[in-house]
Design a protein around this motif. Structure first.
Motif, mmCIF file in Angstrom:
data_model
loop_
_atom_site.group_PDB
_atom_site.id
_atom_site.type_symbol
_atom_site.label_atom_id
_atom_site.label_comp_id
_atom_site.label_asym_id
_atom_site.label_seq_id
_atom_site.Cartn_x
_atom_site.Cartn_y
_atom_site.Cartn_z
ATOM 1 N N ARG A 89 0.858 -1.178 0.000
ATOM 2 C CA ARG A 89 0.000 0.000 0.000
ATOM 3 C C ARG A 89 0.894 1.228 0.000
ATOM 4 N N VAL A 90 0.865 1.973 -1.072
ATOM 5 C CA VAL A 90 1.694 3.166 -1.207
ATOM 6 C C VAL A 90 0.881 4.263 -1.886
ATOM 7 N N ASP A 91 1.334 5.468 -1.742
ATOM 8 C CA ASP A 91 0.728 6.614 -2.407
ATOM 9 C C ASP A 91 1.466 6.845 -3.726
ATOM 10 N N PRO A 92 0.750 7.138 -4.806
ATOM 11 C CA PRO A 92 1.437 7.380 -6.095
ATOM 12 C C PRO A 92 2.519 8.446 -6.013
ATOM 13 N N ASP A 93 2.296 9.491 -5.209
ATOM 14 C CA ASP A 93 3.298 10.554 -5.094
ATOM 15 C C ASP A 93 4.613 10.029 -4.519
ATOM 16 N N GLU A 94 4.535 9.024 -3.635
ATOM 17 C CA GLU A 94 5.748 8.440 -3.068
ATOM 18 C C GLU A 94 6.555 7.714 -4.140
ATOM 19 N N ILE A 95 5.847 7.013 -5.020
ATOM 20 C CA ILE A 95 6.521 6.288 -6.109
ATOM 21 C C ILE A 95 7.212 7.261 -7.050
ATOM 22 N N ILE A 96 6.503 8.313 -7.419
ATOM 23 C CA ILE A 96 7.042 9.306 -8.347
ATOM 24 C C ILE A 96 8.269 9.994 -7.732
ATOM 25 N N GLY A 217 -2.264 -3.324 2.532
ATOM 26 C CA GLY A 217 -1.308 -4.275 1.996
ATOM 27 C C GLY A 217 -1.272 -5.525 2.854
ATOM 28 N N MET A 218 -1.480 -6.675 2.243
ATOM 29 C CA MET A 218 -1.503 -7.927 2.999
ATOM 30 C C MET A 218 -0.877 -9.030 2.165
ATOM 31 N N GLY A 219 -0.098 -9.894 2.805
ATOM 32 C CA GLY A 219 0.448 -11.056 2.122
ATOM 33 C C GLY A 219 1.920 -10.911 1.805
ATOM 34 N N ILE A 220 2.533 -12.041 1.473
ATOM 35 C CA ILE A 220 3.939 -12.067 1.101
ATOM 36 C C ILE A 220 4.107 -12.952 -0.131
#
Length: 376
Positions: A89-96, A217-220
């Motif tokens: 689980r992430v924010d698009p701005d963090e990826i950019i 976000g869940m799982g591996i």
């Protein structure tokens, strides 16, 4: 409790919406999202889900939509990287911001050499790809970097589009990587030079498209061989799996690594096509293949609850004269699983492979089966 984008709450079965994230990086062999969704809607809060042949992580993503923790295992590092990108689980701005930080850095990556690379990617585009590749190979532990890696894998090759640029490469299929010799000949005959691509622009558009969702976000996911029980360890101490939803490779289908060789290069593999992979089922004969699968089903039984449900989608390929139903029955014999029902899953649409820009011939459709089994 709030129902976010189809998450299962209080044991209910809400109508599932389909976030676009499941399509972040397509394979040409994959089952649709509604297959595991229809099965896992019967799950209870706290149930654990396993896919011992997770591929691009469709089962794991379906489990996430229902708020269920899952484990995905695959011998292909490409498959695991794609699956991991669907479990963060992430924010698009963090990826950019992370991509911009990497591209503005002074790291000097090694560039692959040869005719294929000169024709596949414009030089500045390839340098940007390699800068990001180098950074992710050094450290891809954070959720943001796992998301960025998934975006890069999905954009690494695909068709040239007239309006919005979505891929980094010269004209390519988007579901599998073309073999270098054929690709170079194709581009040369048509005088198709690779376009200069704004790599950060593609990442930005894809980040907003795929990661604008509210699921936890869940799982591996882990790289491993499900023929080794150590690969199937539960993420929760002393808790076993309740649901196993999977689709193993079909007998004779052993080209996952060479078909994904460019993506495999991006996650640390060779910059030339590798045709062998040690950690996969053996396809020397139907008996040998069934024996390998039998080992997997035994391992899965050992890490599953007594009332666990196993659902397998299985089929065949047209150039192997072996019965899929006989192979799957043989593989389950003596494994600890009892076949409850075999359902006709319809005809696989392999003749409709996406972005098939190179090959004009179409594959024959294949009849598939859904096998339901329980422990005994």
């Amino acid at each position: 409790m709030e129902n976010l984008e189809g998450v299962l709450v209080n044991g209910s079965s809400p109508k599932i919406t389909v976030p676009l994230l499941n399509g972040i990086c397509p394979y040409f062999t994959m089952f649709p999202l509604d297959f595991p969704q229809a099965i896992l809607k019967e799950a209870k809060r706290g149930d654990l889900v396993l896919d011992p042949f997770c591929g691009r992580g469709t089962t794991n993503f379906a489990a996430r939509q229902y708020g269920l923790e899952s484990v995905g295992v695959d011998a292909s590092p490409v498959a695991v990287a794609i699956t991991e990108s669907k479990l963060v689980r992430v924010d698009p701005d963090e990826i950019i911001a992370e991509a911009r930080h990497i591209l503005s850095g002074d790291n000097d990556p090694a560039l692959p050499q040869g005719e294929f690379w000169n024709w596949a990617y414009e030089s500045s585009t390839l340098r940007d790809i390699c800068k990001i590749r180098k950074a992710l190979l050094e450290d891809c532990g954070s959720s943001v970097r796992k998301a960025l890696r998934g975006i890069m894998l999905g954009a690494l090759h695909g068709p040239i589009q007239k309006k919005t640029v979505s891929y980094f490469s010269n004209q390519c299929p988007r579901t599998y990587a073309p073999k270098p010799r054929y690709a170079v000949g194709y581009w040369q005959e048509r005088s198709m030079l690779p376009p200069a691509v704004d790599v950060l622009g593609v990442i930005s558009r894809r980040g907003v498209r795929y990661f604008n969702l509210s699921l936890e976000g869940m799982g591996i996911a882990r790289v491993g061989d499900s023929q080794n029980i150590s690969s199937l360890v539960s993420p929760v101490h002393d808790k076993k799996f309740s649901w196993i939803v999977t689709s193993p490779p079909y007998y004779g289908m052993k080209t996952y690594i060479p078909d994904q060789w460019l993506r495999n290069w991006f996650v640390g593999g060779s910059d030339v096509v590798q045709y062998e992979h040690p950690d996969q089922l053996k396809h020397g004969s139907p008996d040998q293949f069934s024996e390998g699968l039998n080992t997997v089903w035994k391992n899965v039984a050992n890490v599953s609850d007594n009332d666990a449900q196993l659902v397998i989608r299985f089929g065949g390929i047209s150039d192997r004269k072996a019965s899929p139903i006989e192979i799957i029955k043989q593989s389950l014999a003596g494994s600890g699983w009892y076949i409850d029902e075999i359902r006709d899953a319809g005809v696989a649409s392999l003749g409709k492979r996406q972005a098939d820009h190179f090959l004009k011939s179409k594959s024959n459709p294949v009849v598939e089966l859904d096998v339901w089994a329980y422990k005994r």
